[in-house]
Design a protein around this motif. Sequence first.
Motif, short mmCIF file in Angstrom:
data_model
loop_
_atom_site.label_atom_id
_atom_site.label_comp_id
_atom_site.label_asym_id
_atom_site.label_seq_id
_atom_site.Cartn_x
_atom_site.Cartn_y
_atom_site.Cartn_z
N SER A 1 -0.66 0.45 3.99
CA SER A 1 -0.95 0.18 2.58
C SER A 1 -0.90 -1.33 2.33
O SER A 1 -0.20 -2.06 3.04
CB SER A 1 0.05 0.90 1.68
N ASN B 1 0.61 -3.14 0.20
CA ASN B 1 1.93 -3.69 -0.07
C ASN B 1 2.90 -3.52 1.10
O ASN B 1 4.06 -3.93 1.02
CB ASN B 1 2.53 -3.06 -1.34
N TYR C 1 3.75 1.74 3.00
CA TYR C 1 3.41 3.02 3.59
C TYR C 1 2.52 2.86 4.82
O TYR C 1 1.72 1.91 4.93
CB TYR C 1 2.68 3.91 2.58
N PHE D 1 -6.73 2.29 3.16
CA PHE D 1 -5.99 2.18 1.90
C PHE D 1 -6.71 1.24 0.94
O PHE D 1 -7.14 0.15 1.33
CB PHE D 1 -4.60 1.60 2.15
N LYS E 1 -6.29 -1.05 -2.74
CA LYS E 1 -5.19 -1.80 -3.36
C LYS E 1 -4.45 -0.97 -4.40
O LYS E 1 -3.36 -1.34 -4.82
CB LYS E 1 -5.73 -3.10 -3.97
N ASN F 1 -3.49 2.02 -3.73
CA ASN F 1 -2.79 3.02 -2.91
C ASN F 1 -3.51 4.37 -2.89
O ASN F 1 -2.88 5.42 -2.87
CB ASN F 1 -1.34 3.20 -3.35
N ILE G 1 -1.64 8.20 -2.87
CA ILE G 1 -0.40 8.03 -2.12
C ILE G 1 0.82 7.92 -3.02
O ILE G 1 1.90 8.44 -2.69
CB ILE G 1 -0.49 6.77 -1.21
N ASN G 2 0.68 7.30 -4.16
CA ASN G 2 1.82 7.19 -5.08
C ASN G 2 2.31 8.58 -5.51
O ASN G 2 3.51 8.83 -5.59
CB ASN G 2 1.45 6.36 -6.31
#
Length: 332
Positions: free
Chosen positions: A259, A261, A264, A304, A306, A308, A324-325
Amino acid sequence: MKKQLIILVITALHIMLLGCSEAKKDPQNEFNHLSQAPIDLGVISSDAATVAFLNGGLVTVSDVRTTEVKHQFKLHNHTKVSGISLSQDNKLLLVSFDTQLSVWDLNKNSLVGQFTVAGHSEFAKISQVAIYANPMCVLVGMTDGTLNLIDFENNLTKQAKLHEARISHLEMGEHRQLVMTAGHDGQVKLSYIDSLSPKYSYSLSKRVTSAATGLRNEILFVSDALNEQVLLRPFSNMSEPIKLVYRERFRWFRAAALSPNGEYLATGSSKYWWTLWDANNGREIDAFAIESATSTAMILDMHFSKDNILTTLSSDGIVEFWDINTLASTQH
């Protein structure tokens, strides 16, 4: 006694297949069919809006949301296709064969040109490719471990023998300062793009089967063909790699994505399911079954956004979108 033996065998098989049997199917998950027939190769664009895939001797570029076919090119080269790549602006398409590259301008719907590349060995063939635009450059990994960089803006080519065996993965970072390569020699490397000299390397005992890097190369994931799968932070004070945690003796990892960030990791198996991991500790969050039309379906590429959203492309020509969140918040 025989009954007890049968129970033990069944129990052992259940444990070995536990990860696969626990894969969940979300009936609300959004998916689209891009092809009615299985596809051989496929890649998702960097904005996850477009997919390019190979079916027989035809390369198709489609919109992932509308499934509209944007471009189709008939391949007249009779040798096997070794790779497909889309530039990050979706304007260039690259298809590679044994030693030849073909590049199309998708805006003009025309062939830009064809180029031949070589490795250090006279028998080397192309194993991995990536194309970038603004300015245009091409990365070419070879079966003998050679990496070629073709810089079209400066009319320049560079070559370095980075691996002792086939390059199986390559990717350039967001700012085009480093290129990540991984190979069948068990090595994963970050090399300076201007000199192709290594800045960071890590060794596994077996050949690399999947690898991924964060946008700024701040995190790497690499797995081998046996039971070593690690998350690495090359430029942090965390010197110890983070190993993935699961209950089976081993797992096979065929595709991977991190991901933006770095929180993940998603990995694709050789079967019809994929796994979501916490990249901070290597623990499994959950496993999910993909939509499939055949019993041999598997993920060819994953990406992925941005926001998520994970996009997966399967060998059945099905693209799926995973929030994903939401999936991470409902972990068990």
